[in-house]
Scaffold this motif. Sequence first.
Motif, short mmCIF file in Angstrom:
data_model
loop_
_atom_site.label_atom_id
_atom_site.label_comp_id
_atom_site.label_asym_id
_atom_site.label_seq_id
_atom_site.Cartn_x
_atom_site.Cartn_y
_atom_site.Cartn_z
N ARG A 1 0.84 -1.20 0.00
CA ARG A 1 0.00 0.00 0.00
C ARG A 1 0.87 1.25 0.00
N LYS A 2 1.85 1.26 0.87
CA LYS A 2 2.72 2.43 1.01
C LYS A 2 3.47 2.71 -0.29
N ASN A 3 3.97 1.67 -0.94
CA ASN A 3 4.71 1.84 -2.19
C ASN A 3 3.83 2.43 -3.28
N VAL A 4 2.59 1.92 -3.39
CA VAL A 4 1.68 2.41 -4.41
C VAL A 4 1.32 3.87 -4.17
N ILE A 5 1.03 4.21 -2.91
CA ILE A 5 0.67 5.58 -2.56
C ILE A 5 1.80 6.54 -2.92
N GLU A 6 3.02 6.16 -2.59
CA GLU A 6 4.16 7.03 -2.89
C GLU A 6 4.34 7.21 -4.39
N GLN A 7 4.12 6.15 -5.16
CA GLN A 7 4.26 6.24 -6.62
C GLN A 7 3.21 7.16 -7.22
N GLN A 8 2.00 7.15 -6.63
CA GLN A 8 0.91 7.94 -7.19
C GLN A 8 1.02 9.42 -6.86
N VAL A 9 1.59 9.76 -5.72
CA VAL A 9 1.65 11.17 -5.33
C VAL A 9 2.96 11.84 -5.73
N ARG A 10 3.98 11.06 -6.07
CA ARG A 10 5.29 11.63 -6.39
C ARG A 10 5.26 12.64 -7.55
N PRO A 11 4.47 12.39 -8.63
CA PRO A 11 4.49 13.33 -9.75
C PRO A 11 4.12 14.76 -9.41
N TRP A 12 3.34 14.98 -8.34
CA TRP A 12 2.96 16.36 -8.02
C TRP A 12 3.44 16.80 -6.65
N GLY A 13 4.54 16.18 -6.18
CA GLY A 13 5.21 16.73 -5.01
C GLY A 13 5.14 15.89 -3.76
N GLY A 14 4.14 15.03 -3.64
CA GLY A 14 4.08 14.15 -2.49
C GLY A 14 3.32 14.71 -1.32
N LYS B 1 -5.35 9.01 -6.41
CA LYS B 1 -4.65 10.27 -6.67
C LYS B 1 -5.46 11.47 -6.19
N ILE B 2 -6.79 11.44 -6.41
CA ILE B 2 -7.63 12.54 -5.93
C ILE B 2 -7.63 12.58 -4.41
N GLU B 3 -7.70 11.42 -3.79
CA GLU B 3 -7.67 11.36 -2.32
C GLU B 3 -6.39 12.02 -1.80
N GLY B 4 -5.26 11.69 -2.44
CA GLY B 4 -4.00 12.27 -2.02
C GLY B 4 -3.96 13.78 -2.20
N ARG B 5 -4.52 14.24 -3.30
CA ARG B 5 -4.47 15.68 -3.57
C ARG B 5 -5.43 16.45 -2.65
N ILE B 6 -6.51 15.82 -2.24
CA ILE B 6 -7.39 16.46 -1.26
C ILE B 6 -6.65 16.65 0.06
N LEU B 7 -5.99 15.59 0.51
CA LEU B 7 -5.25 15.67 1.77
C LEU B 7 -4.12 16.69 1.68
N ASP B 8 -3.47 16.74 0.53
CA ASP B 8 -2.38 17.70 0.34
C ASP B 8 -2.90 19.13 0.45
N SER B 9 -4.07 19.39 -0.14
CA SER B 9 -4.60 20.76 -0.13
C SER B 9 -5.13 21.16 1.24
N LEU B 10 -5.73 20.22 1.98
CA LEU B 10 -6.28 20.54 3.30
C LEU B 10 -5.20 20.63 4.37
N ASP B 11 -4.15 19.80 4.24
CA ASP B 11 -3.03 19.81 5.18
C ASP B 11 -3.52 19.77 6.63
N LEU B 12 -4.29 18.75 6.95
CA LEU B 12 -4.88 18.61 8.29
C LEU B 12 -3.80 18.41 9.34
N LYS B 13 -3.97 19.08 10.49
CA LYS B 13 -2.98 19.04 11.56
C LYS B 13 -3.38 18.13 12.73
N GLY B 14 -4.67 17.81 12.83
CA GLY B 14 -5.11 16.92 13.90
C GLY B 14 -6.17 17.49 14.79
#
Length: 217
Positions: free
Chosen positions: A7-20, A64-77
Amino acid sequence: MDIKQARKNVIEQQVRPWGGLNVRANQALTDIPRENFVPEEYQKLVFADIEIPLNKVGKMLSPKIEGRILDSLDLKGHENVLEVGTGSGYFTSVLSLLSNSVISIDADKDLHALAKSKINKLNLSNITLKHESFLTSNFENGQFDAVVLGCALPEINKDLKKLLNLGGKLFVVVGSKNQMHATLVSRLNENEWHSKSLFETHLDVMIGSEPSVKFTF
C-alpha cells in the motif's frame, strides 16, 4: 512484501508526480486498509488510479484525488471535518486519523449502511455517519474546520462557504460536463473567503444540484 508495505509503495508512486504528501497523510492512507472497502469484484484494482464503482450511483474516489485532497487541506489533527459523500467509508476513515472528528453524510441508504459496517470494524471512535442529503442538511454556520465534497457542484454558494470556521478550508470540484476544476476555499474572516483553483478533474455532479438544461433557438 506484506500488504501494508505494498500500500505504502503504491501511494508514494501515485503522489510523487505532483510533489508528495506529508508524513502524517501518507501514514493515514497506509494504515487504513483500502482493500477492505473495495468490492470483491474489483480487488485486483484496489490501488489502480480509477474511481471504483460501489453501486449504480456511488464510486470511490481515485487514490490520486484522495492524495491531492489531503495535500490541499493539510490537516494538523485538531480539525472538525465535514465529508459530503461517505461512499465506501475508506476516505472517511483516513480523515478520522488526521483530524479531531469527522461527520460524514451520504444520501444513499445502502452505501451508508455498508460504510458503517466497514468503519465499525476499525473501532474508530471519532466518526459520526449520517444518512441524509446534503441539500436538506441543517448544519450551523462556522461549524467545521474542513469540508470535503466527494462530488461536483455547478457553483459554490455562500451557504456552503459559511460552514467553515475562521481559517477553515473547503475542497470542492466546481463546474459541469468537461469543464471542472478542483477548488480550495479558505475563510479569511466573517465576510471574506479566498478561492484557489488547484487542478482540472472530473467528478459526478451532486444528485439534485445538476444545472438546468438551457435551450437556444
